[in-house]
Structures are given as structure tokens and as C-alpha cells.
Design a protein around this motif. Structure first.
Motif, PDB file in Angstrom:
ATOM      1  N   LEU A   7       0.826  -1.205   0.000  1.00  0.00           N
ATOM      2  CA  LEU A   7       0.000   0.000   0.000  1.00  0.00           C
ATOM      3  C   LEU A   7       0.863   1.258   0.000  1.00  0.00           C
ATOM      4  CD1 LEU A   7      -2.870  -1.038   2.464  1.00  0.00           C
ATOM      5  CD2 LEU A   7      -2.833  -1.142  -0.031  1.00  0.00           C
ATOM      6  N   ASP A  11       1.016   4.244  -3.018  1.00  0.00           N
ATOM      7  CA  ASP A  11       0.745   5.657  -2.750  1.00  0.00           C
ATOM      8  C   ASP A  11       1.507   6.605  -3.664  1.00  0.00           C
ATOM      9  OD1 ASP A  11      -1.186   5.343  -0.844  1.00  0.00           O
ATOM     10  OD2 ASP A  11       0.185   5.480   0.867  1.00  0.00           O
ATOM     11  N   PHE A  84      -8.369  -1.658   3.761  1.00  0.00           N
ATOM     12  CA  PHE A  84      -8.184  -1.774   2.318  1.00  0.00           C
ATOM     13  C   PHE A  84      -8.684  -3.111   1.785  1.00  0.00           C
ATOM     14  CE2 PHE A  84      -5.606  -3.371  -1.187  1.00  0.00           C
ATOM     15  CZ  PHE A  84      -5.760  -2.374  -2.137  1.00  0.00           C
ATOM     16  N   VAL A 131      -4.365  -1.488  -8.511  1.00  0.00           N
ATOM     17  CA  VAL A 131      -5.197  -2.183  -7.531  1.00  0.00           C
ATOM     18  C   VAL A 131      -6.087  -3.211  -8.227  1.00  0.00           C
ATOM     19  CG1 VAL A 131      -7.110  -1.897  -5.899  1.00  0.00           C
ATOM     20  CG2 VAL A 131      -5.155  -0.344  -5.808  1.00  0.00           C
TER      21      VAL A 131
END
Length: 445
Positions: A7, A11, A84, A131
Motif C-alpha cells: 500500500l 501511494d 483496504f 489495484v
């Protein structure tokens, strides 16, 4: 790679959910990545869901039905509320850590090995593209039997639109994201209709605008796809039972059907009707008992989520807010001797239609006895002062407490045991409030 590290890596890529930017939607990057990874998007049979409202609930209902049928069913949905992994999961649980870690290793290894000039158009990849490919890998690595995919934005150019579904579903269309999808419901419907595939049947929910159905009819004719346009067949709801379940009833081909849903509201009743009909029509091997059990087991955070006197709802469009308010009044009406004191904590993103949303708070002589406008850290361009000024124009008594924790403490401190506190306007607002509730020892989903 640990999920937390993945994650952090993500970003550094453009995230449309945080920074809305035009001209970042295309499918050639998705096709390129998927081909490099052995086309994981084709590894598992699936249903693809697009539309303006109700996508997440419908995906959850369908996955729970598949689970009742004995399938290991994945769900791809957004946004997440607290974790998430809510985006990439099974019906009612997350995958084992090893699934996320193996999938992260695969995609990071590929992407870091690529040179910029190898990418289609030389364009940098986006957060949602990465994702989505990560999700494809998770479902393949987990050995899923089935997946239900929710589109992120639109449909035609959405990153999920590389899948090969057995069925497509389109939920009610509203004016939303007009700067990206078009300024009429017909233009928006055309973007959503982009998920319709050649020779793949499509089910379209009961629509609020009749003119959008022609868009779907034309697209299905072009793709030689059978089309089922749903009509209201006596859909109704009754009050909550002791376990906060709502009774739903409708007719299916002349036969009455009764369900007890854990997600209240007329919109959820319509969602259940759609899922029931779609499965009956196109998955004949799934029994009536499995369909009902799946629908009755389905639950999602932030969809009229009830915790004693606190209700959490992510509604953020005129139609969805109106539906939430109707549900609040229908489920918690005033009695003859004792009015129900309803309180509202509200925040929404700056691009939402607050000029039409906030006047709804004045309906029925004033739904709320207290209104507080706030500004959560994660809600994009939220403007509590602007919301307050709109409320003043309609005679709605309100106040501004920009700090969310202070606002939440204020409203629960003012409330008596029988009062109903509605937290509404954004899933990100709901997420932050749930964190505050957790810190205060208030149990949530």
C-alpha cells in the motif's frame, strides 16, 4: 511483500479517489499488464456490475448467494470503509495474508521491471489500475470459483472492463461525476453501458429516468446481448424486527416472495429484487433456498448501519440521500405521544450536489432536531461553512464544528437514549466516525 508495504508502494501512483483528474482513463494499460501476468482477469468466471447507486450492495448480495451455493466467491468493490482488504475479499471475510502477499510480489516485480517506454503511450500507471490488476491476481491465487466485480467510475473505460463476464448488471443511473461521464443521464448511461459485452446477457435495474433504457436497448442490440429491463412488481418493505432485519416483499413472475434483509431501506429491497431475478433467470442451478439465504445474510458497512441509536450511511447523491431519509422516517416514525428526536452529522465531498441535497433536510416540517456540519480529513474539498449557508436559506437550524471528533462528541453528548443520530454524506466520513467509535468502545461492523 507485506500488504502494508504494498500500500505504501501504491501511494506513489495517481489515485483518482483522492485527486480527480481528467484524461487518465484508458484500457490499453490494463490489457498490457494483464497479458504480462498471464491474463488473471480471465481465470475466474464473473459478473460485472456498473451504475450510479447500489453497486456495492448488489455485489455483496450476489456474492453471498454464490457462497450459499457452495462457491468460493470473490468481491471487488470500492471504496473501503475501515480496511483496504474490503475492496478485495470473499463475501464475508478476507483472504489469507499469503494471497495478498503473493499477489503484491507478482505485480510489484512486473511493474518495477518495466521501462517507461514499454508502457502503452508512455503513460504512467494509475493507482486504480494497479489495484485492479492486484485484485485479479488475488482471485486467481486464492483459487476462487467466482468473482463479482464493481466498476469504479463509469464503465466503458473503467479498469475492470477487461473482464469477460457471464452476466452484466446495471444499477439505477443518476447525474454524477458529470465532468467525467457527461452532463445528461443519457450520456452517463452510455458510459455505464460500456460494460455490455457481445452475446452476454444484461440485467438493468428499475430506473428513475425512462430515457436511459433506450441507451441500454441500443447497446444490447449492437452487441447481440439479451436485455432484461426490470419493472417494479409490488416491491414493498415493513418495519424493523427485533434483530434489525427489514421485511421485503415482491412478486416474481406472479409468485409472492418474502425476505428479511439485514440492510434496511427501499433501495435495498430493489437491490434484492434485482439479484433474486438475475440469479433466477441466468443461474438456474442455484436453488430458491440458496438465493434467499444469501440475500438474508448480506450485510455491508456504511449502508444504513445501525448501532443502537447511531446510524451510519454513506449516501452522497440526491437520490441516495432522499432514500436514506425516507428509510429513517419509515423505520423510526414519531409515535402519538412521543416524537422521535433525529440528529444529523453531515459532511460530503466538495463536488457533490449540496444545493439539492441540503434542502431535503427541511422536508416534513424538518426531519432533524439538530444538524452539525463537519469536515473529516479524508473527505475531498469538504466545505462545512458552505453547507451551513445553504441550510440557512431553507430555515434549517444548524451549526458548524469542523473538527470531526469534536462534532461527533458534541452530537452524542446532546442526544438522549431514544434519539436517533444519523451520520451521512460520505463513506470516508463513515470510515472516520467508525474509527472514533472504535476508540470509544462502540462496536461496529
Amino acid at each position: 511483500m507485506k500488504l502494508a508495504d504494498f500500500l505504501t508502494w501504491l501511494d506513489s501512483y495517481l489515485n483518482f479517489e483522492k485527486t480527480q483528474t481528467k484524461n487518465i482513463f484508458w484500457l490499453d494499460s490494463m490489457k498490457f499488464l494483464c497479458e504480462k501476468l498471464g491474463n488473471p482477469e480471465k481465470a475466474v468466471p464473473c459478473i460485472h456490475v456498473a451504475g450510479s447507486k447500489g453497486k456495492g450492495s448488489i455485489c455483496q448480495m450476489l456474492s453471498c448467494i454464490m457462497e450459499q451455493h457452495g462457491k468460493k466467491c470473490g468481491v471487488y468493490a470500492s471504496p473501503h470503509i475501515s480496511d483496504f482488504r474490503e475492496r478485495i475479499r470473499l463475501s464475508n471475510s478476507f483472504f489469507e495474508d499469503e494471497v495478498y502477499e503473493k499477489s503484491a510480489d507478482q505485480i510489484v516485480s512486473l511493474v518495477t521491471s518495466l521501462k517507461d517506454e514499454e508502457l502503452p503511450g508512455g503513460r504512467r500507471l494509475t493507482w486504480f489500475e494497479l489495484v485492479t490488476v492486484f485484485a485479479f491476481l488475488c482471485y486467481r491465487n486464492a483459487g476462487c470459483d467466482f468473482v463479482v466485480y464493481e466498476t469504479g467510475l463509469g464503465g466503458r473505460l473503467d479498469s475492470t472492463n477487461v473482464v469477460s463476464p457471464l452476466l452484466t448488471i446495471i444499477t439505477p443511473i443518476e447525474l454524477e461525476h458529470t465532468e467525467f461521464l457527461g452532463d445528461t443521464v443519457e450520456k452517463i448511461a452510455a458510459e455505464k453501458a460500456g460494460i455490455i459485452k457481445k452475446n452476454v446477457p444484461c440485467v438493468v435495474s428499475i430506473q428513475n429516468y425512462d430515457e436511459v433504457n433506450k441507451v441500454f436497448e441500443d447497446k444490447c442490440r449492437e452487441k447481440n446481448s439479451s436485455l432484461l429491463l426490470l419493472k417494479n412488481t409490488g416491491i414493498g418493505i415493513s418495519g424493523l424486527k427485533e434483530d434489525n432485519r427489514m421485511q421485503v416483499f415482491f412478486n416474481y413472475e406472479g409468485s409472492p416472495v418474502t425476505l428479511y434483509l439485514r440492510m434496511p431501506g427501499m433501495q435495498q429491497a430493489q437491490n434484492a429484487f434485482l439479484c433474486y431475478t438475475a440469479v433466477k433467470k441466468f443461474f438456474s442451478d442455484i436453488s430458491e433456498e440458496e438465493i434467499k439465504a444469501g440475500l438474508e445474510n448480506a450485510v455491508l458497512p456504511g449502508r444504513f448501519e445501525i448501532h443502537d441509536n447511531i446510524i451510519l450511511d454513506g449516501a452522497h447523491t440526491v437520490k441516495s440521500v432522499n432514500g436514506t431519509l425516507e428509510t429513517l422516517i419509515n423505520l423510526f416514525p414519531d409515535s402519538l405521544n412521543k416524537p422521535t428526536l433525529r440528529r444529523l452529522l453531515f459532511a460530503c465531498a466538495g463536488d457533490k450536489d449540496v444545493e439539492d441535497i441540503i434542502p431535503l433536510f427541511a422536508r416534513y416540517g424538518g426531519i432533524f432536531h439538530q444538524v452539525i456540519f463537519t469536515e473529516p480529513e479524508t473527505v475531498r474539498n469538504c466545505n462545512a461553512e458552505k453547507n451551513y449557508l445553504i441550510a440557512q436559506k431553507y430555515g434549517i437550524e444548524a451549526k458548524v464544528i469542523k473538527n470531526l471528533q469534536e462534532a461527533f462528541i458534541s452530537i452524542i453528548s446532546d442526544a438522549k437514549a431514544d434519539d436517533k443520530i444519523l451520520v451521512m454524506g460520505s463513506f470516508y466520513l463513515v470510515s472516520e466516525v467508525k474509527q472514533i467509535m472504535k476508540e470509544k468502545g462502540i462496536e461496529t461492523l
